[in-house]
Design a protein around this motif. Sequence first.
Motif, short mmCIF file in Angstrom:
data_model
loop_
_atom_site.label_atom_id
_atom_site.label_comp_id
_atom_site.label_asym_id
_atom_site.label_seq_id
_atom_site.Cartn_x
_atom_site.Cartn_y
_atom_site.Cartn_z
N VAL A 28 0.72 -1.20 0.07
CA VAL A 28 0.21 0.11 0.09
C VAL A 28 0.87 1.33 -0.04
O VAL A 28 0.70 2.32 -0.93
CB VAL A 28 -0.89 -0.04 1.20
CG1 VAL A 28 -1.61 1.52 1.31
CG2 VAL A 28 -2.02 -1.12 0.95
N LEU A 29 1.92 1.34 0.92
CA LEU A 29 2.63 2.62 0.96
C LEU A 29 3.63 2.65 -0.41
O LEU A 29 3.87 4.04 -0.57
CB LEU A 29 3.82 2.29 2.09
CG LEU A 29 3.12 2.38 3.49
CD1 LEU A 29 4.11 2.25 4.61
CD2 LEU A 29 2.40 3.83 3.83
N LEU A 30 3.95 1.75 -1.15
CA LEU A 30 4.58 1.88 -2.28
C LEU A 30 3.64 2.25 -3.46
O LEU A 30 4.27 2.83 -4.44
CB LEU A 30 5.30 0.62 -2.66
CG LEU A 30 6.63 0.12 -1.78
CD1 LEU A 30 6.96 -1.21 -1.94
CD2 LEU A 30 7.61 1.27 -1.89
N HIS A 31 2.26 2.04 -3.10
CA HIS A 31 1.36 2.34 -4.23
C HIS A 31 0.72 3.54 -4.04
O HIS A 31 -0.44 3.85 -4.70
CB HIS A 31 0.55 1.24 -4.49
CG HIS A 31 1.23 0.20 -5.33
ND1 HIS A 31 1.88 -0.78 -4.60
CD2 HIS A 31 1.56 -0.23 -6.44
CE1 HIS A 31 2.56 -1.66 -5.29
NE2 HIS A 31 2.30 -1.33 -6.64
N LEU A 32 0.95 4.36 -3.08
CA LEU A 32 0.58 5.75 -2.91
C LEU A 32 0.78 6.73 -3.93
O LEU A 32 1.52 6.54 -4.66
CB LEU A 32 0.93 6.34 -1.48
CG LEU A 32 0.39 5.51 -0.27
CD1 LEU A 32 1.04 6.20 1.03
CD2 LEU A 32 -1.07 5.28 0.09
N TRP A 33 0.06 7.68 -3.97
CA TRP A 33 0.19 8.84 -5.09
C TRP A 33 1.56 9.41 -4.77
O TRP A 33 2.49 9.35 -5.87
CB TRP A 33 -0.69 9.98 -4.76
CG TRP A 33 -0.74 11.07 -5.47
CD1 TRP A 33 -0.08 11.01 -7.03
CD2 TRP A 33 -1.09 12.57 -5.41
NE1 TRP A 33 -0.32 12.30 -7.58
CE2 TRP A 33 -0.53 13.09 -6.74
CE3 TRP A 33 -1.66 13.10 -4.54
CZ2 TRP A 33 -0.78 14.50 -6.93
CZ3 TRP A 33 -1.77 14.53 -4.47
CH2 TRP A 33 -1.53 15.26 -5.79
N GLN A 48 6.63 0.39 6.06
CA GLN A 48 7.14 -0.74 4.98
C GLN A 48 7.73 -1.96 5.69
O GLN A 48 7.55 -3.00 5.32
CB GLN A 48 8.15 -0.27 3.92
CG GLN A 48 7.60 0.58 3.10
CD GLN A 48 8.60 1.02 1.71
OE1 GLN A 48 9.47 0.40 1.53
NE2 GLN A 48 8.28 2.25 0.90
N ASP A 49 8.62 -1.60 6.47
CA ASP A 49 9.25 -2.66 7.40
C ASP A 49 9.85 -2.23 8.79
O ASP A 49 9.71 -0.91 8.85
CB ASP A 49 10.35 -3.48 6.58
CG ASP A 49 11.29 -2.22 5.88
OD1 ASP A 49 11.63 -1.51 6.60
OD2 ASP A 49 11.63 -2.73 4.74
#
Length: 110
Positions: A28-33, A48-49
């Motif tokens: 989800v965090l990698l695919h935010l605007w 992320q981790d």
Amino acid sequence: MAIGLLFGGRICRREGVWEVHGPVVRWVLLHLWIPAKAITIGHVVLGQDTEALEVTRAHERVHVRQYERWGVFFVPVYLFCSLWLYIRGRDGYRENPFEVEAYAVDDCRG
């Protein structure tokens, strides 16, 4: 927080803040605007981790304090500031006063 746990995420309470990370949270965090290492929602930080949570901890704690000050108005005011900056041709993320305050405590941009 519950969604992160349901999809195999891990949770830890640190300094009064819940930190959650896992594969779904990372996706989800990698695919935010604007892709993010971490994001704060109230007293919950999604990362992320564990490394991302460590690197961004000071920055995200500023956002926790901003949520405490602004309450339910935090998100609308944050978004209004970003929109206002974008309309004026400026960087609605880096120049957002909430981000300026958070980046002042450290530089977790890189």
